[in-house]
Scaffold this motif. Structure first.
Motif, PDB file in Angstrom:
ATOM      1  N   GLU A 114      20.595   9.305 -46.269  1.00 15.18           N
ATOM      2  CA  GLU A 114      21.342   8.894 -47.457  1.00 15.18           C
ATOM      3  C   GLU A 114      22.849   9.071 -47.251  1.00 15.18           C
ATOM      4  OE1 GLU A 114      19.845   7.488 -50.086  1.00 15.18           O
ATOM      5  OE2 GLU A 114      17.927   7.740 -49.068  1.00 15.18           O
ATOM      6  N   VAL A 115      23.235  10.147 -46.594  1.00 14.25           N
ATOM      7  CA  VAL A 115      24.659  10.407 -46.335  1.00 14.25           C
ATOM      8  C   VAL A 115      25.207   9.387 -45.340  1.00 14.25           C
ATOM      9  CG1 VAL A 115      26.322  12.107 -45.490  1.00 14.25           C
ATOM     10  CG2 VAL A 115      24.372  12.848 -46.855  1.00 14.25           C
ATOM     11  N   VAL A 116      24.427   9.073 -44.318  1.00 12.64           N
ATOM     12  CA  VAL A 116      24.872   8.114 -43.312  1.00 12.64           C
ATOM     13  C   VAL A 116      25.010   6.719 -43.924  1.00 12.64           C
ATOM     14  CG1 VAL A 116      24.166   6.962 -41.166  1.00 12.64           C
ATOM     15  CG2 VAL A 116      24.008   9.432 -41.369  1.00 12.64           C
ATOM     16  N   ALA A 117      24.176   6.400 -44.900  1.00 15.38           N
ATOM     17  CA  ALA A 117      24.298   5.099 -45.571  1.00 15.38           C
ATOM     18  C   ALA A 117      25.653   4.972 -46.264  1.00 15.38           C
ATOM     19  CB  ALA A 117      23.162   4.922 -46.574  1.00 15.38           C
ATOM     20  N   VAL A 118      26.133   6.049 -46.879  1.00 16.45           N
ATOM     21  CA  VAL A 118      27.457   6.017 -47.510  1.00 16.45           C
ATOM     22  C   VAL A 118      28.549   6.004 -46.444  1.00 16.45           C
ATOM     23  CG1 VAL A 118      29.008   7.234 -49.084  1.00 16.45           C
ATOM     24  CG2 VAL A 118      26.570   7.178 -49.563  1.00 16.45           C
ATOM     25  N   MET A 119      28.336   6.703 -45.323  1.00 16.06           N
ATOM     26  CA  MET A 119      29.313   6.679 -44.229  1.00 16.06           C
ATOM     27  C   MET A 119      29.429   5.277 -43.624  1.00 16.06           C
ATOM     28  SD  MET A 119      28.652  10.175 -42.168  1.00 16.06           S
ATOM     29  CE  MET A 119      29.198  11.736 -42.780  1.00 16.06           C
ATOM     30  N   ASN A 120      28.325   4.528 -43.600  1.00 14.50           N
ATOM     31  CA  ASN A 120      28.367   3.159 -43.089  1.00 14.50           C
ATOM     32  C   ASN A 120      29.233   2.262 -43.979  1.00 14.50           C
ATOM     33  OD1 ASN A 120      26.833   3.600 -40.812  1.00 14.50           O
ATOM     34  ND2 ASN A 120      24.907   3.142 -41.847  1.00 14.50           N
ATOM     35  N   ILE A 121      29.257   2.544 -45.275  1.00 15.51           N
ATOM     36  CA  ILE A 121      30.150   1.801 -46.175  1.00 15.51           C
ATOM     37  C   ILE A 121      31.601   2.029 -45.757  1.00 15.51           C
ATOM     38  CG2 ILE A 121      31.001   1.688 -48.550  1.00 15.51           C
ATOM     39  CD1 ILE A 121      28.160   2.338 -49.477  1.00 15.51           C
ATOM     40  N   ALA A 122      31.925   3.280 -45.428  1.00 16.03           N
ATOM     41  CA  ALA A 122      33.288   3.599 -44.988  1.00 16.03           C
ATOM     42  C   ALA A 122      33.625   2.902 -43.675  1.00 16.03           C
ATOM     43  CB  ALA A 122      33.444   5.105 -44.842  1.00 16.03           C
ATOM     44  N   LYS A 123      32.663   2.838 -42.771  1.00 18.13           N
ATOM     45  CA  LYS A 123      32.914   2.202 -41.477  1.00 18.13           C
ATOM     46  C   LYS A 123      33.145   0.702 -41.640  1.00 18.13           C
ATOM     47  CE  LYS A 123      31.157   1.591 -36.879  1.00 18.13           C
ATOM     48  NZ  LYS A 123      30.053   1.725 -35.963  1.00 18.13           N
ATOM     49  N   ARG A 124      32.352   0.061 -42.497  1.00 14.90           N
ATOM     50  CA  ARG A 124      32.510  -1.380 -42.715  1.00 14.90           C
ATOM     51  C   ARG A 124      33.875  -1.723 -43.305  1.00 14.90           C
ATOM     52  NH1 ARG A 124      27.033  -1.260 -44.410  1.00 14.90           N
ATOM     53  NH2 ARG A 124      27.665  -0.977 -46.577  1.00 14.90           N
ATOM     54  N   ASN A 125      34.405  -0.841 -44.153  1.00 11.20           N
ATOM     55  CA  ASN A 125      35.664  -1.114 -44.841  1.00 11.20           C
ATOM     56  C   ASN A 125      36.860  -0.390 -44.235  1.00 11.20           C
ATOM     57  OD1 ASN A 125      34.744  -2.796 -47.169  1.00 11.20           O
ATOM     58  ND2 ASN A 125      33.411  -1.030 -47.431  1.00 11.20           N
ATOM     59  N   HIS A 126      36.650   0.289 -43.112  1.00  9.72           N
ATOM     60  CA  HIS A 126      37.714   1.018 -42.401  1.00  9.72           C
ATOM     61  C   HIS A 126      38.339   2.099 -43.276  1.00  9.72           C
ATOM     62  CE1 HIS A 126      37.335  -1.920 -39.235  1.00  9.72           C
ATOM     63  NE2 HIS A 126      37.507  -2.890 -40.126  1.00  9.72           N
ATOM     64  N   TYR A 127      37.495   2.882 -43.950  1.00 13.26           N
ATOM     65  CA  TYR A 127      37.937   4.013 -44.754  1.00 13.26           C
ATOM     66  C   TYR A 127      37.725   5.292 -43.972  1.00 13.26           C
ATOM     67  CZ  TYR A 127      37.574   0.828 -48.777  1.00 13.26           C
ATOM     68  OH  TYR A 127      37.707  -0.210 -49.634  1.00 13.26           O
TER      69      TYR A 127
END
Length: 136
Positions: A114-127
């Motif tokens: 679940e945490v990695v799923a939110v981290m993937n959002i950051a990676k896609r948007n360069h956050y």
């Protein structure tokens, strides 16, 4: 004809009232700063010794309800957001940031998936991402 003033103007000012005012303001700000809680959800964060100096303006909280369901909360809001809406909310909140950073507050019982799923959002948007923990 020269007139002389019989009373002299004193240039002294009483500082006792000013120090009282500063003392009262100090007490006021100390009391109000303890009432501010950036994360309104009660989470059991994992412990760590590392500290980060960066400040995140947006937070994503992942709460475990101990029945296989997890809720996502943006900025400590009590109303949960569906996982599909988390990315849209983050993009909206971080669009005006020069260096977009958000923090993840996850219960220690939340699976890493679940945490990695939110981290993937950051990676896609360069956050940038900060994973919040409790100090040991």
């Amino acid at each position: 004809m020269a007139y002389k003033r019989s009373t002299k103007v004193l240039s002294d000012t009483a500082m006792s009232s000013m120090t009282d005012l500063v003392f009262l303001l100090l007490i006021f700000f100390l009391i109000t700063s303890t009432l501010v809680n950036p994360n309104a959800l009660k989470l059991l964060l994992p412990k760590s010794t590392g500290q980060v100096s960066a400040k995140a303006t947006v937070s994503v909280s992942i709460k475990d309800w101990n029945n296989g369901t997890y809720s996502y909360h943006i900025n400590g809001d009590e109303t949960p957001v569906q996982f599909g809406e988390v990315e849209d909310e983050l993009v909206y909140l971080l669009q005006s940031q020069e260096d977009p950073t958000f923090s993840i507050y996850a219960d220690e019982s939340v699976p890493v998936k679940e945490v990695v799923a939110v981290m993937n959002i950051a990676k896609r948007n360069h956050y940038k991402v900060i994973l919040a923990t409790q100090p040991e």
